[in-house]
Motif scaffolding. Structure first.
Motif, mmCIF file in Angstrom:
data_model
loop_
_atom_site.group_PDB
_atom_site.id
_atom_site.type_symbol
_atom_site.label_atom_id
_atom_site.label_comp_id
_atom_site.label_asym_id
_atom_site.label_seq_id
_atom_site.Cartn_x
_atom_site.Cartn_y
_atom_site.Cartn_z
ATOM 1 N N ILE A 28 -0.271 11.422 2.464
ATOM 2 C CA ILE A 28 -0.927 10.432 1.988
ATOM 3 C C ILE A 28 -2.070 10.785 1.174
ATOM 4 O O ILE A 28 -2.829 11.599 1.832
ATOM 5 C CB ILE A 28 -1.523 9.402 3.062
ATOM 6 N N HIS A 29 -2.095 10.601 0.032
ATOM 7 C CA HIS A 29 -3.107 11.229 -0.779
ATOM 8 C C HIS A 29 -4.465 10.690 -0.424
ATOM 9 O O HIS A 29 -4.666 9.583 -0.177
ATOM 10 C CB HIS A 29 -2.899 10.909 -2.322
ATOM 11 N N PRO A 30 -5.592 11.471 -0.541
ATOM 12 C CA PRO A 30 -6.906 11.047 0.008
ATOM 13 C C PRO A 30 -7.244 10.176 -0.753
ATOM 14 O O PRO A 30 -8.030 9.319 -0.156
ATOM 15 C CB PRO A 30 -7.585 12.478 -0.141
ATOM 16 N N ASP A 31 -6.980 10.092 -1.972
ATOM 17 C CA ASP A 31 -7.681 8.743 -2.805
ATOM 18 C C ASP A 31 -7.191 7.625 -2.585
ATOM 19 O O ASP A 31 -7.734 6.598 -2.311
ATOM 20 C CB ASP A 31 -7.457 9.174 -4.272
ATOM 21 N N ALA A 32 -5.605 7.421 -2.074
ATOM 22 C CA ALA A 32 -4.942 6.225 -1.423
ATOM 23 C C ALA A 32 -5.458 5.852 -0.276
ATOM 24 O O ALA A 32 -6.032 4.630 -0.051
ATOM 25 C CB ALA A 32 -3.588 6.570 -1.404
ATOM 26 N N VAL A 77 -8.778 4.020 -0.380
ATOM 27 C CA VAL A 77 -8.643 2.657 -0.819
ATOM 28 C C VAL A 77 -8.333 1.890 0.366
ATOM 29 O O VAL A 77 -8.861 0.708 0.529
ATOM 30 C CB VAL A 77 -7.629 2.704 -2.082
ATOM 31 N N HIS A 78 -7.134 2.080 0.861
ATOM 32 C CA HIS A 78 -6.485 1.277 1.953
ATOM 33 C C HIS A 78 -6.686 1.694 3.539
ATOM 34 O O HIS A 78 -6.620 0.783 4.180
ATOM 35 C CB HIS A 78 -5.067 0.982 1.776
ATOM 36 N N GLU A 122 0.936 -1.190 -0.083
ATOM 37 C CA GLU A 122 -0.141 0.079 0.020
ATOM 38 C C GLU A 122 0.850 1.038 -0.100
ATOM 39 O O GLU A 122 2.068 0.980 0.733
ATOM 40 C CB GLU A 122 -0.810 0.053 1.268
ATOM 41 N N THR A 123 0.593 2.317 -0.796
ATOM 42 C CA THR A 123 1.371 3.186 -0.827
ATOM 43 C C THR A 123 0.686 4.733 -0.629
ATOM 44 O O THR A 123 -0.497 4.783 -0.301
ATOM 45 C CB THR A 123 2.016 3.763 -2.289
ATOM 46 N N SER A 124 1.410 5.586 -0.373
ATOM 47 C CA SER A 124 0.835 7.096 0.000
ATOM 48 C C SER A 124 0.182 7.714 -1.233
ATOM 49 O O SER A 124 -0.502 8.923 -1.144
ATOM 50 C CB SER A 124 2.077 7.880 0.727
#
Length: 165
Positions: free
Chosen positions: A53-57, A60-61, A11-13
């Motif tokens: 951490i991007h809000p879209d990421a 998702v996670h 999982e990424t930022s």
């Protein structure tokens, strides 16, 4: 072929290979013959330096910056254990050759570690699925309709002119 396969996921930022970082690294090692799970690895990683951490990421996670700040470890701390974990395994993942492996390679290199690629087979389940079930119009049509596009007569199809965009 190696005796074990390690399935991994990150999982990424965010989605940028250049600017975003791994914030969770998970893997399961299993026996190639019996599919018996041998070991599991899961850790949260606090990126070095400034990061967001991007809000879209996060949607998702579900991993927030506050959570990572509290629970994340420095990649330099966990990299040796992860490299030991995957030792002697081939690697598998979903879209892993285009996403996960590239992120792991970059982040490990930035932290001063070489992610091994020599002698390892990398199995990307998404790439395999796309070979078995191509995503072009004629292949998708045949899967859903049960006939080839050439076998279907379109002379009876008419579209209202106001529906065309």
């Amino acid at each position: 072929m190696k005796k074990t396969i390690t399935c991994l996921d990150v999982e990424t930022s965010g989605l940028s290979a250049q600017y975003d970082w791994i914030i969770q690294l998970s893997a399961v090692k299993f026996d190639r013959e019996t599919f018996e799970v041998i070991d599991e690895f899961n850790t949260y990683i606090k990126p070095a330096g400034e990061y967001e951490i991007h809000p879209d990421a996060e949607a998702v996670h579900g991993l927030s910056k506050e959570f990572i700040e509290k629970n994340g470890k420095d990649l330099k701390e966990i990299a040796p254990a992860f490299l030991k974990f995957i030792e002697g395994s081939d690697i598998m993942g979903y879209n892993s050759n285009q996403f996960d492996i590239l992120r792991i390679y970059k982040d490990f290199k930035y932290a001063g570690f070489e992610f091994p690629v020599e002698g390892i087979k990398f199995y990307d389940v998404l790439a395999m699925e796309r070979k078995i079930h191509p995503m072009n119009l004629s292949s998708v049509f045949e899967r859903y309709v049960g006939k080839t596009m050439e076998a279907v007569s379109y002379t009876h199809l008419t579209l209202p002119t106001n529906s065309l965009v």
